[in-house]
Every structure is written in C-alpha cells, then in structure tokens.
Design a protein around this motif. Structure first.
Motif, short mmCIF file in Angstrom:
data_model
loop_
_atom_site.label_atom_id
_atom_site.label_comp_id
_atom_site.label_asym_id
_atom_site.label_seq_id
_atom_site.Cartn_x
_atom_site.Cartn_y
_atom_site.Cartn_z
N LEU A 8 -5.35 22.40 10.12
CA LEU A 8 -6.42 21.65 10.87
C LEU A 8 -5.80 21.47 12.41
CD1 LEU A 8 -7.55 19.13 8.41
CD2 LEU A 8 -8.67 21.21 8.88
N MET A 9 -4.72 21.12 12.59
CA MET A 9 -4.27 20.68 13.90
C MET A 9 -4.12 22.34 14.81
SD MET A 9 -1.33 17.57 13.55
CE MET A 9 -1.45 17.51 15.58
N GLU A 10 -3.99 23.09 14.02
CA GLU A 10 -4.03 24.40 14.86
C GLU A 10 -5.25 25.04 15.35
OE1 GLU A 10 -1.73 26.85 12.06
OE2 GLU A 10 0.11 26.50 13.18
N ASN A 11 -6.38 24.33 14.42
CA ASN A 11 -7.54 24.77 14.92
C ASN A 11 -8.67 23.50 14.96
OD1 ASN A 11 -6.37 26.77 12.88
ND2 ASN A 11 -7.68 27.82 14.19
N PRO A 12 -8.18 22.57 16.16
CA PRO A 12 -8.86 21.50 16.04
C PRO A 12 -10.59 21.58 16.28
CG PRO A 12 -7.67 21.93 18.15
CD PRO A 12 -7.40 23.08 17.19
N HIS A 13 -11.26 20.87 15.96
CA HIS A 13 -12.72 20.93 15.92
C HIS A 13 -13.37 21.59 15.17
CE1 HIS A 13 -12.15 18.30 19.55
NE2 HIS A 13 -11.30 19.01 20.00
N ARG A 14 -12.75 22.68 14.61
CA ARG A 14 -13.45 23.79 13.81
C ARG A 14 -13.50 23.21 12.56
NH1 ARG A 14 -11.74 29.95 13.27
NH2 ARG A 14 -13.06 30.32 11.28
N VAL A 15 -14.77 23.56 11.75
CA VAL A 15 -15.03 23.06 10.52
C VAL A 15 -14.60 24.10 9.48
CG1 VAL A 15 -16.85 22.37 8.62
CG2 VAL A 15 -16.84 21.75 11.42
N PHE A 16 -13.69 24.05 8.43
CA PHE A 16 -13.43 24.73 7.54
C PHE A 16 -14.14 24.61 6.25
CE2 PHE A 16 -10.24 24.89 10.69
CZ PHE A 16 -10.06 26.47 10.69
N GLY B 191 -21.64 19.14 3.02
CA GLY B 191 -22.17 20.69 2.72
C GLY B 191 -21.62 21.73 3.53
N THR B 192 -20.57 21.37 3.91
CA THR B 192 -19.83 22.43 4.60
C THR B 192 -18.62 22.31 4.64
OG1 THR B 192 -21.71 22.40 6.32
CG2 THR B 192 -19.63 23.55 6.86
N GLY B 193 -17.77 21.10 4.99
CA GLY B 193 -16.36 21.12 5.04
C GLY B 193 -15.68 20.04 5.60
N TYR B 194 -14.65 20.48 6.19
CA TYR B 194 -14.00 19.31 7.04
C TYR B 194 -13.30 19.94 8.34
CZ TYR B 194 -13.53 16.97 2.31
OH TYR B 194 -13.98 16.35 1.13
N ALA B 195 -13.14 19.02 9.39
CA ALA B 195 -12.56 19.45 10.34
C ALA B 195 -11.81 18.15 11.08
CB ALA B 195 -13.69 19.81 11.34
N LEU B 196 -10.64 18.56 11.85
CA LEU B 196 -10.05 17.48 12.72
C LEU B 196 -10.86 17.23 13.85
CD1 LEU B 196 -7.48 15.91 12.32
CD2 LEU B 196 -6.50 17.68 13.93
N ASP B 197 -11.36 15.91 14.13
CA ASP B 197 -12.20 15.62 15.28
C ASP B 197 -12.02 14.35 15.65
OD1 ASP B 197 -14.07 16.71 17.10
OD2 ASP B 197 -15.20 17.85 15.32
N GLN C 116 -12.30 28.19 2.37
CA GLN C 116 -11.60 28.82 3.43
C GLN C 116 -10.05 28.10 3.57
OE1 GLN C 116 -13.28 28.80 7.35
NE2 GLN C 116 -15.39 28.84 6.38
N LEU C 117 -10.24 26.73 3.31
CA LEU C 117 -9.17 25.92 3.31
C LEU C 117 -8.14 26.19 2.21
CD1 LEU C 117 -10.36 22.19 4.50
CD2 LEU C 117 -8.86 24.02 5.60
N LEU C 118 -8.68 26.66 1.13
CA LEU C 118 -7.95 27.10 -0.32
C LEU C 118 -7.28 28.28 0.14
CD1 LEU C 118 -9.99 26.26 -3.27
CD2 LEU C 118 -8.13 25.23 -2.40
N ASP C 119 -8.04 29.24 0.77
CA ASP C 119 -7.28 30.51 1.27
C ASP C 119 -6.31 30.44 2.13
OD1 ASP C 119 -9.17 31.82 -0.41
OD2 ASP C 119 -10.45 32.35 1.25
N ARG C 120 -6.51 29.35 3.35
CA ARG C 120 -5.41 29.43 4.06
C ARG C 120 -4.29 28.50 3.97
NH1 ARG C 120 -8.83 30.50 9.53
NH2 ARG C 120 -10.56 31.54 8.87
#
Lengths: 243, 243
Positions: free
Chosen positions: A166-174, A220-226, A178-182
């Motif tokens: 999450l910190m490597e891609n801040p603000h971005r929603v996963f 409905g989408t996921g999580y993001a660091l924000d 996607q999170l399981l994959d990565r």
DNA sequence: GAATTCCGTGACAGGATCGTGACAGTCAGC
DNA sequence: GCTGACTGTCACGATCCTGTCACGGAATTC
C-alpha cells in the motif's frame, strides 16, 4: 534500526529546522550547542552521522572534525558541514578536514535530507535503508521496521507485506483480488475476506495510539492508503453529507 | 527497464557533466540544446524524465515546462529544474510551474542522481494515473475519487460507475437500456426506471454545492453528460436539439 | 385545453457489504 | 512436546446501498 543524527549548531532556529526535517524523514535526532557538548554526547552514544556548523562558539566545527578524525573510535564517523558561504575556498578546506559533504545556508530541507541519505548510504549501506514514508508512517525495508510518528509498530509478516504494498502505491485503491495476488501471491488459495481480516489487524496496529486511520475503505471496491478526510461540518448542503 | 532522461541545457560543460553522471548511474541519456530541440525530441521519443535548465536561449525552461503541462500526452512527465540561483522566490515559481524537483548549481553528482531516482520512483505509479475530466468534474480511476471543483464528492459504487461511463463518453446520449447494459451489466434484471433513481442520486451528489447540473435529460430518449445551456436566449438554440 | 406520456422526488424495505470478535489449525522456537 | 504467535475462516450485527413504488408536476400530443 533508524540512523541517529547529531546536530551541532549554535543557532536555535537552524537547529530546530534541521531537527524537524530530519525527524520527518525518519531519523533519530540529537542536538548539541557547541563542540564541547558534542564531544560529550558522541562519547556517550555515538551517532551515525554528524551535522556540523562551520562556525561554533569555542571549539570550531572544523577543529572538532579534525579531532574526531584522529581518534580511531570516531575516525569513520560521517560528517556533513554546514556553512553560510558558498566560497569555493571554504568548500575545499572543509573537504580537506574530512567532511563527507557540504551544505550551504540557506539550504532546502529536501536537499539536506537527500544529502544525509546519500552520505549514510555511502558510509553505512545498511542504515540508510530504503525508507518508505506516507504521512507520519515510515517503513524501513532493510531494517524491517515500521514507525507511526515516533512510536514503533510491531507487524506480523503478512501485515508488513500488505502495508508495504500500500505504501508503494499510495492513494491507489486495490480490490481484494488484487491484494491477494500481490501480497499473498498468485497461487494463494484464500478467501477474499481474509483481506478484510488482515486489514483490520493492520489498522489496529497502526492506530493503537489513537491516530487517525490511514487505510481508506472504498465500499464495493477495496482498500487504499490515504489521508483521512478532515471532518468538516455544516458547509455543504445537508442530506448528501453522510457516507 | 532503464529510464530515459532528456537533458535540456545550453552550456556544453554542464551538459556533459550531467550526461556522464547519469550514464554512470545506469540511465539512458539524451540531450538537447534549447527548448525547440527538446520539443522535437520529446515528440519523437518521449523520455521518462526531463532535466531542464532554468535559463535557455529562445524558449525558457519555465515556459517549456508550462507548455508540456498543457498537453495531455506530456502533462505527467516528471521535470527536474536546474537553476543557478538559490533564491527562494525562484524556487517557488519553479515548483508552481509544475517542476517535480529543483536542483541548484553548483550541484553534487550524487545529489543529482539521488533526486532523479527519487522523482522517478514517485512519478512512476502516478504516470498510469487515469484521470477523467469534464468541465469542473474530475474522476480519478486509480484513487477512486471524484471532485467537483475543489470539493470532493462521495459516490456509491453504482453512482461511480454511471458517472465514469458518462465521462468516458461526454455529450453522448444513452438510453436507459444502454445504460443498464453498460453500467449494470448485460445480465442485470432491473427495471428501466432504476436508472432514473440512480441519475437522481448522482445529480444530488454532484450538485450538492449549488453548482449547475451537468447531467442533461433528453426526454423520451435518455441522459447525457453535457454543459448546461446558458439561460434565456431569445431565439431557440437549434444546434443541440436534434440527434 | 384536456388527455397522455414522461420524468423528478421522496420514502421504504430487502439486500449487499463491511467491521468486529472469536476460534481453530499451523508453524517456529524453546 | 509445549508454548506462543500468526493466519485463515466464520458468524453476527450495523451500516450503507439500491431497486421499487406511488405521487405529482412538467412536457407533449391531439
């Protein structure tokens, strides 16, 4: 393990500016007002890097640097010199005395931090460690440590990998997939809602001191660091305010 | 994945110094002498990062930067400004024009390379940042956020998908059936008038600050994202009627 | 001008989604 | 083998979302 930086500077304003920016960048900061005080502190707990004002009352910066170089225990201590002038002659003299780098006042905080990192990387590769930062969060990849403000946060391996991603891609929603994959890996056979559980554990660890939550849930989408929304009340039309 | 860096600098000595150090650090380097040449090179093969001298013959660095920001294809191109002065006013103006970082001459090679790395690391994920805009509406696909002017708008998942579809095809009118297929999905078994309800909720959220309505109702046909007609014209404005 | 069609509006109930706490299996270290 | 930490799963409840309906006003047609 964060790197300890000792600032030797007689002007309180400059000292505070330095300390503030270095702490924000994730370093542990100590300060001394003059050469004598610096020597005492170095003896008690040697820092990993020294930021040294050129002009000091009593023992001058250049003299202090020279003394440190003579003692075996401190000969390898990286030093960044701080000077008000841009004169080339001073620059050369500073480097001759054994300073590793040179910053002229006025300096930009970003530049200073970059130089500190550069010098540390050269001198102690392990200490400068790749450092991810977001808001008051700091994640040291090499040392494998996480800090929220000044508090260290203990994370389990999975939580750590999740936060890192999450910190490597801040603000971005996963999305959960996607999170399981990565984070878990492509071949992980895990329930989607396992992500929720880990997010929860991560949140609990990060906000244990009562800090605002930096993990945003996008329904409905996921999580993001924000950054959390500052709770403003009363301006826009009511009715749509909730959510 | 070597990153391409384009240096725009008129002084041969500085150009060589930059090129040498960046190549030594593993970057692919190209160079241009002035703004015109830079534009040509960027058009031919866009670099991943631009190092831009503040003072250039002809098109100044700041002007070039501003132009690049205006074109969608190059708006996200990271730029590091290079200047001879340390003056804070210049510094601020440089950042305002959209430079990502700022290096003052004389600079240390190590610092420059460190900054290039930092900017590239920061810019990489953002470069993919899909951003839809229409009028004062902005929709960030990755961050999953919507802004009306400066105000952030909170949308439910369905509202978000609907707005996204409309923003991807502005001015175009979609019938309720089309919207059901494209936003709800082909296998959705939903009443046609559900679209109305969602359009209504979307409108309420977007116009909560009293802004003009950007969703146009085409009676008997459907909805479209469009600029509102200016009020009160003596003659009937014919152009948009048909279709 | 009246009838009709179409759309905006508010309310509502069922359903989807997420936070929360608990629990058990697994694994590493002692 | 035992202990403790870690992690995947589950059930429950609260909240939010969303599809539907009825009503009334507005536009359109005759």
């Amino acid at each position: 393990m964060t790197a300890r930086v000792l600032i030797v500077e007689d002007e309180p304003a400059v000292r505070r500016l330095l300390a503030y920016n270095l702490e924000a960048a994730g370093f542990e900061v100590a300060a001394a007002r003059d050469g004598e005080e610096a020597l005492l502190q170095i003896e008690e707990l040697p820092p990993d890097l020294l930021i040294l004002d050129w002009m000091l009352p009593g023992l001058s910066g250049i003299e202090l640097c020279r003394r440190l170089r003579r003692r075996p225990a401190t000969a390898g201590l990286p030093v960044i010199m701080l000077t008000a002038r841009v004169e080339e002659s001073d620059r050369l003299r500073g480097l001759e005395t054994g300073a590793d780098d040179y910053v002229t006042k006025p300096f930009s905080p970003a530049e200073l931090v970059a130089r500190v990192r550069a010098v540390l990387r050269r001198a102690r590769p392990a200490m400068a460690g790749e450092l991810l930062t977001f808001a008051d969060l700091r994640l040291d990849l090499l040392a494998h440590r996480v800090y929220r403000g000044h508090r260290e946060v203990a994370l389990s391996p999975t939580e750590f990998r999740l936060l890192r991603h999450l910190m490597e891609n801040p603000h971005r929603v996963f999305g959960r997939g996607q999170l399981l994959d990565r984070v878990w890996g492509l071949d992980a056979e895990v329930e989607l809602r396992t992500v929720d559980a880990t997010i929860r554990r991560l949140r609990r660890a990060l906000n244990a001191g009562g800090e605002p939550d930096l993990v945003r849930t996008v329904r409905g989408t996921g999580y993001a660091l924000d950054l959390p929304e500052p709770e403003a009340a009363g301006f826009s039309a009511p009715g749509s305010a909730g959510r």
